[in-house]
Design an enzyme around this catalytic site. Structure first.
Site, PDB file in Angstrom:
ATOM      1  N   CYS A  38       6.140 101.427  73.378  1.00 44.31           N
ATOM      2  CA  CYS A  38       7.311 102.091  73.950  1.00 44.31           C
ATOM      3  C   CYS A  38       6.912 102.895  75.177  1.00 44.31           C
ATOM      4  O   CYS A  38       5.740 102.993  75.521  1.00 44.31           O
ATOM      5  CB  CYS A  38       8.042 102.924  72.902  1.00 44.31           C
ATOM      6  N   THR A  40       6.734 105.957  75.696  1.00 44.97           N
ATOM      7  CA  THR A  40       5.794 107.043  75.408  1.00 44.97           C
ATOM      8  C   THR A  40       4.360 106.515  75.375  1.00 44.97           C
ATOM      9  O   THR A  40       3.434 107.158  75.875  1.00 44.97           O
ATOM     10  CB  THR A  40       6.151 107.699  74.059  1.00 44.97           C
ATOM     11  N   HIS A  43       3.228 106.195  78.834  1.00 48.51           N
ATOM     12  CA  HIS A  43       2.842 107.507  79.389  1.00 48.51           C
ATOM     13  C   HIS A  43       1.455 107.908  78.889  1.00 48.51           C
ATOM     14  O   HIS A  43       0.640 108.427  79.647  1.00 48.51           O
ATOM     15  CB  HIS A  43       3.862 108.579  79.002  1.00 48.51           C
ATOM     16  N   HIS A  60       3.313 103.888  67.383  1.00 53.34           N
ATOM     17  CA  HIS A  60       4.165 104.586  66.413  1.00 53.34           C
ATOM     18  C   HIS A  60       5.398 103.790  66.011  1.00 53.34           C
ATOM     19  O   HIS A  60       6.157 104.222  65.164  1.00 53.34           O
ATOM     20  CB  HIS A  60       4.585 105.954  66.962  1.00 53.34           C
ATOM     21  N   CYS A  90       5.430 120.460  58.335  1.00 51.51           N
ATOM     22  CA  CYS A  90       4.710 121.115  57.233  1.00 51.51           C
ATOM     23  C   CYS A  90       5.518 121.048  55.934  1.00 51.51           C
ATOM     24  O   CYS A  90       4.971 121.141  54.845  1.00 51.51           O
ATOM     25  CB  CYS A  90       4.407 122.564  57.601  1.00 51.51           C
ATOM     26  N   CYS A  96      11.538 122.995  59.101  1.00 48.00           N
ATOM     27  CA  CYS A  96      11.477 121.859  58.174  1.00 48.00           C
ATOM     28  C   CYS A  96      12.602 121.962  57.146  1.00 48.00           C
ATOM     29  O   CYS A  96      13.263 120.984  56.819  1.00 48.00           O
ATOM     30  CB  CYS A  96      10.116 121.803  57.482  1.00 48.00           C
ATOM     31  N   CYS A 104       9.091 122.187  64.009  1.00 47.39           N
ATOM     32  CA  CYS A 104       8.075 122.760  63.116  1.00 47.39           C
ATOM     33  C   CYS A 104       6.829 123.098  63.942  1.00 47.39           C
ATOM     34  O   CYS A 104       6.336 122.266  64.693  1.00 47.39           O
ATOM     35  CB  CYS A 104       7.724 121.754  62.028  1.00 47.39           C
ATOM     36  N   ARG A 198      19.185  94.585  84.988  1.00 50.13           N
ATOM     37  CA  ARG A 198      19.354  95.472  83.824  1.00 50.13           C
ATOM     38  C   ARG A 198      20.845  95.670  83.526  1.00 50.13           C
ATOM     39  O   ARG A 198      21.248  95.779  82.368  1.00 50.13           O
ATOM     40  CB  ARG A 198      18.639  96.798  84.067  1.00 50.13           C
ATOM     41  N   GLY A 260      16.722 111.294  78.236  1.00 50.58           N
ATOM     42  CA  GLY A 260      15.618 110.795  79.069  1.00 50.58           C
ATOM     43  C   GLY A 260      14.632 111.919  79.365  1.00 50.58           C
ATOM     44  O   GLY A 260      15.035 113.025  79.728  1.00 50.58           O
ATOM     45  N   LEU A 261      13.355 111.647  79.195  1.00 45.91           N
ATOM     46  CA  LEU A 261      12.332 112.687  79.330  1.00 45.91           C
ATOM     47  C   LEU A 261      11.920 112.863  80.783  1.00 45.91           C
ATOM     48  O   LEU A 261      11.466 111.920  81.425  1.00 45.91           O
ATOM     49  CB  LEU A 261      11.096 112.324  78.500  1.00 45.91           C
TER      50      LEU A 261
HETATM   51  N1  LIG Z   1      14.853 111.669  73.495  1.00 45.98           N
HETATM   52  C1  LIG Z   1      14.337 110.683  72.802  1.00 45.98           C
HETATM   53  O1  LIG Z   1      14.368 110.653  71.582  1.00 45.98           O
HETATM   54  C2  LIG Z   1      13.736 109.507  73.525  1.00 45.98           C
HETATM   55  C3  LIG Z   1      13.269 108.418  72.792  1.00 45.98           C
HETATM   56  C4  LIG Z   1      12.790 107.301  73.488  1.00 45.98           C
HETATM   57  C5  LIG Z   1      12.765 107.314  74.871  1.00 45.98           C
HETATM   58  N2  LIG Z   1      13.202 108.418  75.538  1.00 45.98           N
HETATM   59  C6  LIG Z   1      13.282 108.468  77.005  1.00 45.98           C
HETATM   60  O2  LIG Z   1      14.457 107.762  77.376  1.00 45.98           O
HETATM   61  C7  LIG Z   1      14.302 107.235  78.680  1.00 45.98           C
HETATM   62  C8  LIG Z   1      14.650 105.764  78.688  1.00 45.98           C
HETATM   63  O3  LIG Z   1      13.661 105.007  78.006  1.00 45.98           O
HETATM   64  P1  LIG Z   1      13.388 103.499  78.464  1.00 45.98           P
HETATM   65  O4  LIG Z   1      12.220 103.021  77.672  1.00 45.98           O
HETATM   66  O5  LIG Z   1      14.632 102.719  78.443  1.00 45.98           O
HETATM   67  O6  LIG Z   1      12.922 103.793  79.983  1.00 45.98           O
HETATM   68  P2  LIG Z   1      12.613 102.806  81.193  1.00 45.98           P
HETATM   69  O7  LIG Z   1      11.897 103.646  82.192  1.00 45.98           O
HETATM   70  O8  LIG Z   1      11.966 101.549  80.716  1.00 45.98           O
HETATM   71  O9  LIG Z   1      14.047 102.401  81.761  1.00 45.98           O
HETATM   72  C9  LIG Z   1      14.749 103.259  82.597  1.00 45.98           C
HETATM   73  C10 LIG Z   1      15.845 102.479  83.293  1.00 45.98           C
HETATM   74  O10 LIG Z   1      16.486 103.386  84.183  1.00 45.98           O
HETATM   75  C11 LIG Z   1      16.763 102.718  85.404  1.00 45.98           C
HETATM   76  N3  LIG Z   1      16.865 103.741  86.442  1.00 45.98           N
HETATM   77  C12 LIG Z   1      15.865 104.371  87.120  1.00 45.98           C
HETATM   78  N4  LIG Z   1      16.385 105.263  87.982  1.00 45.98           N
HETATM   79  C13 LIG Z   1      17.728 105.196  87.844  1.00 45.98           C
HETATM   80  C14 LIG Z   1      18.810 105.869  88.456  1.00 45.98           C
HETATM   81  N5  LIG Z   1      18.605 106.815  89.386  1.00 45.98           N
HETATM   82  N6  LIG Z   1      20.062 105.548  88.088  1.00 45.98           N
HETATM   83  C15 LIG Z   1      20.276 104.603  87.142  1.00 45.98           C
HETATM   84  N7  LIG Z   1      19.293 103.924  86.512  1.00 45.98           N
HETATM   85  C16 LIG Z   1      18.030 104.231  86.877  1.00 45.98           C
HETATM   86  C17 LIG Z   1      15.615 101.743  85.571  1.00 45.98           C
HETATM   87  O11 LIG Z   1      16.016 100.662  86.410  1.00 45.98           O
HETATM   88  C18 LIG Z   1      15.366 101.302  84.130  1.00 45.98           C
HETATM   89  O12 LIG Z   1      16.100 100.134  83.793  1.00 45.98           O
HETATM   90  C19 LIG Z   1      12.857 107.582  79.095  1.00 45.98           C
HETATM   91  O13 LIG Z   1      12.881 108.783  79.830  1.00 45.98           O
HETATM   92  C20 LIG Z   1      12.182 107.801  77.775  1.00 45.98           C
HETATM   93  O14 LIG Z   1      11.042 108.624  77.900  1.00 45.98           O
HETATM   94  C21 LIG Z   1      13.697 109.504  74.893  1.00 45.98           C
HETATM   95 ZN   LIG Z   2       8.605 105.201  70.806  1.00 48.43          ZN
HETATM   96 ZN   LIG Z   3       7.440 122.958  59.204  1.00 49.55          ZN
END
Ligand SMILES: NC(=O)c1ccc[n+]([C@@H]2O[C@H](COP(=O)([O-])OP(=O)(O)OC[C@H]3O[C@@H](n4cnc5c(N)ncnc54)[C@H](O)[C@@H]3O)[C@@H](O)[C@H]2O)c1
Ligand SMILES: [Zn+2]
Ligand SMILES: [Zn+2]
Length: 340
Positions: A38, A40, A43, A60, A90, A96, A104, A198, A260-261
Protein backbone atom coordinates in the site's frame (compact mmCIF):
# COMPACT_ATOMS: atom_id res chain seq x y z
CA UNK A 1 14.18 -19.78 10.80
CA UNK A 2 11.96 -18.21 8.15
CA UNK A 3 12.43 -16.26 4.94
CA UNK A 4 11.67 -12.54 5.17
CA UNK A 5 12.02 -9.40 3.07
CA UNK A 6 13.88 -7.00 5.34
CA UNK A 7 13.98 -3.35 4.33
CA UNK A 8 17.56 -2.63 5.35
CA UNK A 9 17.79 0.91 3.94
CA UNK A 10 15.50 3.15 1.89
CA UNK A 11 14.67 1.44 -1.42
CA UNK A 12 16.69 -1.66 -0.54
CA UNK A 13 15.18 -5.00 0.47
CA UNK A 14 17.36 -7.91 1.57
CA UNK A 15 15.90 -11.42 1.50
CA UNK A 16 17.10 -12.98 4.69
CA UNK A 17 16.63 -16.01 6.88
CA UNK A 18 15.57 -14.58 10.22
CA UNK A 19 14.39 -16.19 13.46
CA UNK A 20 10.68 -17.13 13.58
CA UNK A 21 8.74 -14.58 15.66
CA UNK A 22 8.22 -15.80 19.22
CA UNK A 23 4.68 -15.96 20.62
CA UNK A 24 3.38 -15.58 24.15
CA UNK A 25 0.31 -17.25 25.72
CA UNK A 26 -2.11 -14.71 24.18
CA UNK A 27 -0.49 -14.45 20.74
CA UNK A 28 -0.97 -16.14 17.39
CA UNK A 29 1.58 -17.09 14.77
CA UNK A 30 0.23 -16.69 11.24
CA UNK A 31 1.69 -18.43 8.18
CA UNK A 32 1.37 -15.60 5.65
CA UNK A 33 -0.15 -16.35 2.22
CA UNK A 34 -0.52 -12.97 0.55
CA UNK A 35 0.42 -9.41 1.46
CA UNK A 36 -0.59 -6.30 -0.45
CA UNK A 37 1.63 -3.28 -1.01
CA UNK A 38 0.00 0.00 0.00
CA UNK A 39 0.95 3.66 -0.18
CA UNK A 40 2.26 3.53 3.37
CA UNK A 41 4.62 0.71 2.38
CA UNK A 42 5.83 2.86 -0.48
CA UNK A 43 6.48 5.75 1.93
CA UNK A 44 8.43 3.38 4.20
CA UNK A 45 10.29 1.96 1.18
CA UNK A 46 11.30 5.44 0.04
CA UNK A 47 12.45 6.47 3.52
CA UNK A 48 9.71 9.09 3.98
CA UNK A 49 8.08 7.33 6.90
CA UNK A 50 9.32 5.18 9.81
CA UNK A 51 12.87 5.56 8.50
CA UNK A 52 14.15 5.41 12.08
CA UNK A 53 12.73 1.88 12.41
CA UNK A 54 14.85 0.21 9.74
CA UNK A 55 15.77 -2.59 9.42
CA UNK A 56 12.09 -3.53 9.32
CA UNK A 57 9.98 -6.26 7.71
CA UNK A 58 7.06 -4.20 6.35
CA UNK A 59 3.70 -5.58 5.18
CA UNK A 60 0.35 -5.04 6.88
CA UNK A 61 -2.31 -5.98 4.31
CA UNK A 62 -2.13 -9.72 4.72
CA UNK A 63 -4.03 -12.94 4.96
CA UNK A 64 -2.72 -16.29 6.07
CA UNK A 65 -3.46 -19.33 8.14
CA UNK A 66 -3.00 -20.07 11.82
CA UNK A 67 0.33 -21.83 12.40
CA UNK A 68 0.36 -21.76 16.21
CA UNK A 69 -1.27 -19.98 19.12
CA UNK A 70 -0.68 -19.48 22.80
CA UNK A 71 -2.26 -21.46 25.64
CA UNK A 72 -4.78 -18.73 26.49
CA UNK A 73 -6.23 -18.49 22.96
CA UNK A 74 -9.70 -19.96 22.47
CA UNK A 75 -11.10 -18.69 19.15
CA UNK A 76 -8.51 -20.06 16.69
CA UNK A 77 -7.60 -23.49 15.36
CA UNK A 78 -4.59 -24.73 13.41
CA UNK A 79 -4.71 -24.10 9.69
CA UNK A 80 -7.67 -21.72 9.88
CA UNK A 81 -7.53 -18.94 7.27
CA UNK A 82 -7.44 -15.53 8.87
CA UNK A 83 -6.96 -11.81 8.49
CA UNK A 84 -5.85 -9.48 11.27
CA UNK A 85 -6.42 -6.06 12.72
CA UNK A 86 -2.90 -4.62 12.67
CA UNK A 87 -3.45 -1.95 15.32
CA UNK A 88 -2.08 -3.11 18.64
CA UNK A 89 -3.15 -1.04 21.64
CA UNK A 90 -2.41 -1.67 25.29
CA UNK A 91 -6.07 -2.60 25.86
CA UNK A 92 -6.36 -0.82 29.21
CA UNK A 93 -5.80 2.92 28.70
CA UNK A 94 -8.49 5.61 28.31
CA UNK A 95 -8.30 5.46 24.50
CA UNK A 96 -8.31 1.69 24.19
CA UNK A 97 -11.37 1.54 26.42
CA UNK A 98 -13.06 4.13 24.19
CA UNK A 99 -12.31 2.14 21.03
CA UNK A 100 -9.78 4.76 19.93
CA UNK A 101 -6.87 2.37 19.75
CA UNK A 102 -4.94 4.63 17.38
CA UNK A 103 -4.65 7.24 20.13
CA UNK A 104 -3.29 4.72 22.63
CA UNK A 105 0.12 6.02 23.80
CA UNK A 106 1.51 2.49 23.42
CA UNK A 107 -0.10 1.82 20.02
CA UNK A 108 1.97 0.05 17.41
CA UNK A 109 1.08 -1.37 14.00
CA UNK A 110 2.14 -4.64 12.43
CA UNK A 111 4.43 -3.98 9.47
CA UNK A 112 4.86 -0.30 10.36
CA UNK A 113 5.97 -0.09 13.99
CA UNK A 114 7.04 -3.71 14.27
CA UNK A 115 7.84 -6.56 11.88
CA UNK A 116 5.08 -7.41 9.44
CA UNK A 117 4.00 -9.77 6.73
CA UNK A 118 6.49 -9.60 3.87
CA UNK A 119 7.73 -12.78 5.53
CA UNK A 120 6.69 -16.39 5.85
CA UNK A 121 5.32 -15.83 9.35
CA UNK A 122 4.01 -12.93 11.40
CA UNK A 123 3.04 -12.88 15.08
CA UNK A 124 0.53 -10.66 16.87
CA UNK A 125 -1.95 -10.71 19.77
CA UNK A 126 -4.50 -13.42 18.96
CA UNK A 127 -7.45 -11.18 19.89
CA UNK A 128 -6.70 -9.20 16.72
CA UNK A 129 -6.87 -12.27 14.47
CA UNK A 130 -10.18 -12.75 12.65
CA UNK A 131 -11.15 -16.13 11.14
CA UNK A 132 -12.21 -15.80 7.48
CA UNK A 133 -14.83 -17.69 5.47
CA UNK A 134 -13.32 -20.52 3.36
CA UNK A 135 -14.85 -19.38 0.10
CA UNK A 136 -13.06 -16.02 -0.10
CA UNK A 137 -9.90 -16.17 -2.25
CA UNK A 138 -6.61 -15.09 -0.66
CA UNK A 139 -6.28 -12.16 -3.08
CA UNK A 140 -9.59 -10.76 -1.84
CA UNK A 141 -8.92 -11.52 1.83
CA UNK A 142 -5.70 -9.54 1.66
CA UNK A 143 -7.79 -6.46 0.77
CA UNK A 144 -9.57 -6.48 4.13
CA UNK A 145 -7.27 -3.89 5.73
CA UNK A 146 -7.53 -1.24 2.97
CA UNK A 147 -11.29 -1.79 2.74
CA UNK A 148 -11.51 -1.34 6.52
CA UNK A 149 -9.98 2.13 6.06
CA UNK A 150 -12.80 3.25 3.77
CA UNK A 151 -15.41 1.56 5.96
CA UNK A 152 -14.17 3.70 8.84
CA UNK A 153 -14.13 6.88 6.75
CA UNK A 154 -17.73 6.30 5.64
CA UNK A 155 -18.75 5.57 9.22
CA UNK A 156 -17.09 8.72 10.55
CA UNK A 157 -18.79 10.79 7.83
CA UNK A 158 -22.14 9.19 8.73
CA UNK A 159 -22.97 8.90 5.04
CA UNK A 160 -26.44 7.60 4.34
CA UNK A 161 -28.53 6.86 1.27
CA UNK A 162 -29.26 9.80 -0.95
CA UNK A 163 -26.32 11.83 0.34
CA UNK A 164 -24.05 13.52 -2.16
CA UNK A 165 -20.38 12.69 -1.85
CA UNK A 166 -17.21 14.03 -3.47
CA UNK A 167 -14.11 11.85 -3.41
CA UNK A 168 -10.95 13.83 -4.13
CA UNK A 169 -8.45 11.40 -5.66
CA UNK A 170 -9.18 8.20 -7.57
CA UNK A 171 -6.09 6.28 -6.57
CA UNK A 172 -6.40 2.77 -5.16
CA UNK A 173 -8.00 4.02 -1.98
CA UNK A 174 -10.14 6.60 -3.77
CA UNK A 175 -11.55 3.75 -5.82
CA UNK A 176 -12.43 1.88 -2.66
CA UNK A 177 -14.10 5.02 -1.25
CA UNK A 178 -16.24 5.18 -4.40
CA UNK A 179 -17.33 1.58 -3.99
CA UNK A 180 -18.02 2.06 -0.29
CA UNK A 181 -20.14 5.14 -0.99
CA UNK A 182 -22.06 3.16 -3.57
CA UNK A 183 -22.74 0.52 -0.91
CA UNK A 184 -24.13 2.98 1.60
CA UNK A 185 -26.41 4.46 -1.06
CA UNK A 186 -24.69 7.81 -1.58
CA UNK A 187 -25.90 9.75 -4.61
CA UNK A 188 -24.52 11.35 -6.58
CA UNK A 189 -20.90 10.22 -6.19
CA UNK A 190 -18.51 12.70 -7.76
CA UNK A 191 -14.82 11.95 -8.14
CA UNK A 192 -11.93 14.25 -8.97
CA UNK A 193 -8.58 13.08 -10.26
CA UNK A 194 -6.07 14.82 -12.53
CA UNK A 195 -5.60 11.58 -14.44
CA UNK A 196 -8.21 10.81 -17.11
CA UNK A 197 -7.39 7.09 -16.76
CA UNK A 198 -8.04 7.20 -13.04
CA UNK A 199 -11.31 9.05 -13.72
CA UNK A 200 -12.34 6.23 -16.04
CA UNK A 201 -11.50 3.68 -13.38
CA UNK A 202 -13.57 5.60 -10.84
CA UNK A 203 -16.54 5.53 -13.23
CA UNK A 204 -16.06 1.75 -13.54
CA UNK A 205 -15.99 1.57 -9.75
CA UNK A 206 -19.39 3.25 -9.54
CA UNK A 207 -18.90 7.01 -9.61
CA UNK A 208 -21.64 9.05 -11.28
CA UNK A 209 -19.41 11.92 -12.36
CA UNK A 210 -15.63 12.06 -12.70
CA UNK A 211 -13.87 15.39 -13.14
CA UNK A 212 -10.27 15.62 -14.36
CA UNK A 213 -10.15 19.41 -14.80
CA UNK A 214 -9.78 21.11 -11.37
CA UNK A 215 -11.20 24.34 -12.79
CA UNK A 216 -14.50 22.61 -13.49
CA UNK A 217 -14.81 20.77 -10.20
CA UNK A 218 -16.78 23.32 -8.19
CA UNK A 219 -19.27 23.96 -10.99
CA UNK A 220 -19.75 20.23 -11.49
CA UNK A 221 -20.38 19.67 -7.77
CA UNK A 222 -22.80 22.59 -7.52
CA UNK A 223 -24.53 21.49 -10.70
CA UNK A 224 -25.05 17.97 -9.38
CA UNK A 225 -26.35 19.12 -5.98
CA UNK A 226 -28.93 21.75 -6.93
CA UNK A 227 -26.40 24.46 -6.15
CA UNK A 228 -25.96 23.44 -2.50
CA UNK A 229 -22.60 21.71 -2.51
CA UNK A 230 -21.94 18.15 -1.39
CA UNK A 231 -23.06 16.63 1.89
CA UNK A 232 -19.66 14.99 2.28
CA UNK A 233 -16.23 15.55 0.73
CA UNK A 234 -13.44 13.08 1.39
CA UNK A 235 -9.88 14.11 0.60
CA UNK A 236 -8.03 10.99 -0.56
CA UNK A 237 -4.89 12.51 -2.09
CA UNK A 238 -2.95 14.12 0.73
CA UNK A 239 -2.71 17.69 -0.60
CA UNK A 240 -3.14 20.70 1.68
CA UNK A 241 -4.40 22.65 -1.32
CA UNK A 242 -7.14 20.08 -1.92
CA UNK A 243 -8.23 20.27 1.72
CA UNK A 244 -8.74 23.99 1.12
CA UNK A 245 -10.69 23.16 -2.06
CA UNK A 246 -12.85 20.77 -0.04
CA UNK A 247 -14.18 23.72 1.98
CA UNK A 248 -15.56 25.24 -1.21
CA UNK A 249 -17.31 22.00 -2.20
CA UNK A 250 -19.37 21.16 0.90
CA UNK A 251 -22.89 22.36 1.46
CA UNK A 252 -23.85 24.34 4.57
CA UNK A 253 -23.69 21.82 7.39
CA UNK A 254 -21.48 19.55 5.32
CA UNK A 255 -18.70 17.23 6.37
CA UNK A 256 -15.08 17.07 5.25
CA UNK A 257 -13.41 13.74 5.81
CA UNK A 258 -9.69 14.25 6.49
CA UNK A 259 -8.18 11.09 5.03
CA UNK A 260 -5.29 11.68 2.58
CA UNK A 261 -2.02 11.92 4.49
CA UNK A 262 -0.02 15.13 4.10
CA UNK A 263 3.45 15.83 5.44
CA UNK A 264 3.65 16.42 9.20
CA UNK A 265 3.77 20.22 9.15
CA UNK A 266 0.98 21.03 6.72
CA UNK A 267 -1.69 23.42 7.96
CA UNK A 268 -4.97 24.62 6.56
CA UNK A 269 -6.68 28.02 6.72
CA UNK A 270 -10.21 27.33 7.95
CA UNK A 271 -13.06 29.81 7.57
CA UNK A 272 -13.88 29.90 11.27
CA UNK A 273 -17.10 31.91 11.19
CA UNK A 274 -18.49 29.93 8.28
CA UNK A 275 -17.67 26.67 10.04
CA UNK A 276 -19.54 27.82 13.17
CA UNK A 277 -22.55 29.42 11.51
CA UNK A 278 -23.05 26.59 9.03
CA UNK A 279 -22.20 23.91 11.61
CA UNK A 280 -19.76 22.29 9.21
CA UNK A 281 -17.71 19.38 10.38
CA UNK A 282 -14.07 18.51 9.72
CA UNK A 283 -13.12 15.05 10.93
CA UNK A 284 -10.11 12.80 10.63
CA UNK A 285 -10.23 9.10 9.99
CA UNK A 286 -7.24 6.84 10.10
CA UNK A 287 -6.81 3.15 9.35
CA UNK A 288 -9.48 0.60 10.11
CA UNK A 289 -9.78 -1.45 13.24
CA UNK A 290 -12.11 -3.52 15.35
CA UNK A 291 -15.59 -3.29 13.86
CA UNK A 292 -14.15 -1.81 10.64
CA UNK A 293 -12.07 -4.93 9.97
CA UNK A 294 -14.99 -7.16 10.81
CA UNK A 295 -17.37 -5.26 8.53
CA UNK A 296 -14.82 -5.01 5.71
CA UNK A 297 -14.36 -8.78 5.80
CA UNK A 298 -18.13 -9.32 5.72
CA UNK A 299 -18.56 -7.01 2.72
CA UNK A 300 -15.69 -8.66 0.83
CA UNK A 301 -16.94 -12.14 1.68
CA UNK A 302 -20.30 -11.27 0.15
CA UNK A 303 -18.78 -9.91 -3.03
CA UNK A 304 -19.75 -6.30 -2.39
CA UNK A 305 -16.48 -4.92 -3.80
CA UNK A 306 -15.21 -5.19 -7.37
CA UNK A 307 -11.69 -6.41 -6.78
CA UNK A 308 -10.31 -7.30 -10.24
CA UNK A 309 -8.12 -4.22 -10.59
CA UNK A 310 -6.75 -4.95 -7.11
CA UNK A 311 -5.93 -8.62 -7.48
CA UNK A 312 -4.30 -9.18 -10.88
CA UNK A 313 -0.75 -8.01 -10.12
CA UNK A 314 1.33 -10.30 -7.94
CA UNK A 315 5.01 -11.04 -7.38
CA UNK A 316 6.85 -13.76 -5.49
CA UNK A 317 8.53 -12.75 -2.23
CA UNK A 318 11.89 -13.27 -3.97
CA UNK A 319 10.93 -10.53 -6.44
CA UNK A 320 9.71 -7.97 -3.90
CA UNK A 321 12.41 -5.47 -4.89
CA UNK A 322 11.14 -5.54 -8.51
CA UNK A 323 7.55 -5.27 -7.29
CA UNK A 324 8.37 -2.04 -5.44
CA UNK A 325 10.71 -0.66 -8.11
CA UNK A 326 8.06 -1.02 -10.85
CA UNK A 327 5.02 0.09 -8.84
CA UNK A 328 4.89 3.62 -10.24
CA UNK A 329 5.10 2.30 -13.81
CA UNK A 330 1.95 0.19 -13.38
CA UNK A 331 -0.83 2.70 -12.57
CA UNK A 332 -3.56 0.42 -13.96
CA UNK A 333 -2.82 -2.10 -11.20
CA UNK A 334 -4.57 -0.58 -8.24
CA UNK A 335 -2.84 -3.05 -5.95
CA UNK A 336 0.21 -5.30 -6.12
CA UNK A 337 0.32 -8.30 -3.86
CA UNK A 338 3.27 -10.40 -2.75
CA UNK A 339 2.77 -14.16 -2.72
CA UNK A 340 4.49 -15.65 0.27
N1 LIG B 1 -6.55 7.88 6.63
C1 LIG B 1 -6.38 6.61 6.33
O1 LIG B 1 -6.86 5.71 7.00
C2 LIG B 1 -5.64 6.24 5.07
C3 LIG B 1 -5.54 4.90 4.71
C4 LIG B 1 -4.92 4.58 3.49
C5 LIG B 1 -4.39 5.59 2.71
N2 LIG B 1 -4.48 6.88 3.13
C6 LIG B 1 -4.02 8.01 2.31
O2 LIG B 1 -5.02 8.24 1.33
C7 LIG B 1 -4.44 8.83 0.18
C8 LIG B 1 -4.86 8.07 -1.05
O3 LIG B 1 -4.24 6.79 -1.10
P1 LIG B 1 -3.92 6.13 -2.52
O4 LIG B 1 -3.15 4.89 -2.24
O5 LIG B 1 -5.13 6.06 -3.34
O6 LIG B 1 -2.91 7.27 -3.08
P2 LIG B 1 -2.25 7.46 -4.52
O7 LIG B 1 -1.16 8.46 -4.30
O8 LIG B 1 -1.90 6.14 -5.14
O9 LIG B 1 -3.40 8.10 -5.41
C9 LIG B 1 -3.69 9.46 -5.33
C10 LIG B 1 -4.51 9.86 -6.54
O10 LIG B 1 -4.72 11.26 -6.44
C11 LIG B 1 -4.58 11.84 -7.73
N3 LIG B 1 -4.23 13.25 -7.53
C12 LIG B 1 -3.01 13.79 -7.25
N4 LIG B 1 -3.13 15.13 -7.12
C13 LIG B 1 -4.43 15.43 -7.32
C14 LIG B 1 -5.17 16.63 -7.32
N5 LIG B 1 -4.58 17.81 -7.07
N6 LIG B 1 -6.49 16.58 -7.58
C15 LIG B 1 -7.09 15.39 -7.82
N7 LIG B 1 -6.45 14.20 -7.84
C16 LIG B 1 -5.12 14.24 -7.59
C17 LIG B 1 -3.52 11.00 -8.41
O11 LIG B 1 -3.66 11.10 -9.82
C18 LIG B 1 -3.84 9.61 -7.88
O12 LIG B 1 -4.72 8.90 -8.75
C19 LIG B 1 -2.92 8.87 0.47
O13 LIG B 1 -2.60 10.13 1.00
C20 LIG B 1 -2.76 7.81 1.52
O14 LIG B 1 -1.60 8.02 2.30
C21 LIG B 1 -5.11 7.22 4.29
ZN1 LIG C 1 -2.14 -0.01 4.08
ZN1 LIG D 1 -4.11 1.77 25.16
Amino acid sequence: MMKAAVLVAPQRFALRDVPMPAIGPEDALIRVRRTGICGTDLHIFNGHYAADRLPLIPGHEFCGEVAAYGAQVRHLRDGQRVVADINIGCGTCFWCRHNEVLNCPAMTQVGIGRDGAFAEYVALPARLVIPAPDAVPDAVLALTEPVACVVRAARKAKVGFGQSVVILGAGPVGNLHVQMMRLVGAAPIIVADLSADRCRMAMDAGADIAVSDPDQLRDQVLGATAGRGADVVIESVGSARLYATAQSLIRKGGHIGFFGLTGPDQTLPVDILRTILEENSLKGSVAGMGEDMHDALTLLAHGRFKTDAFTRASFALDDIQTAFDTLAARPADLKTQILI
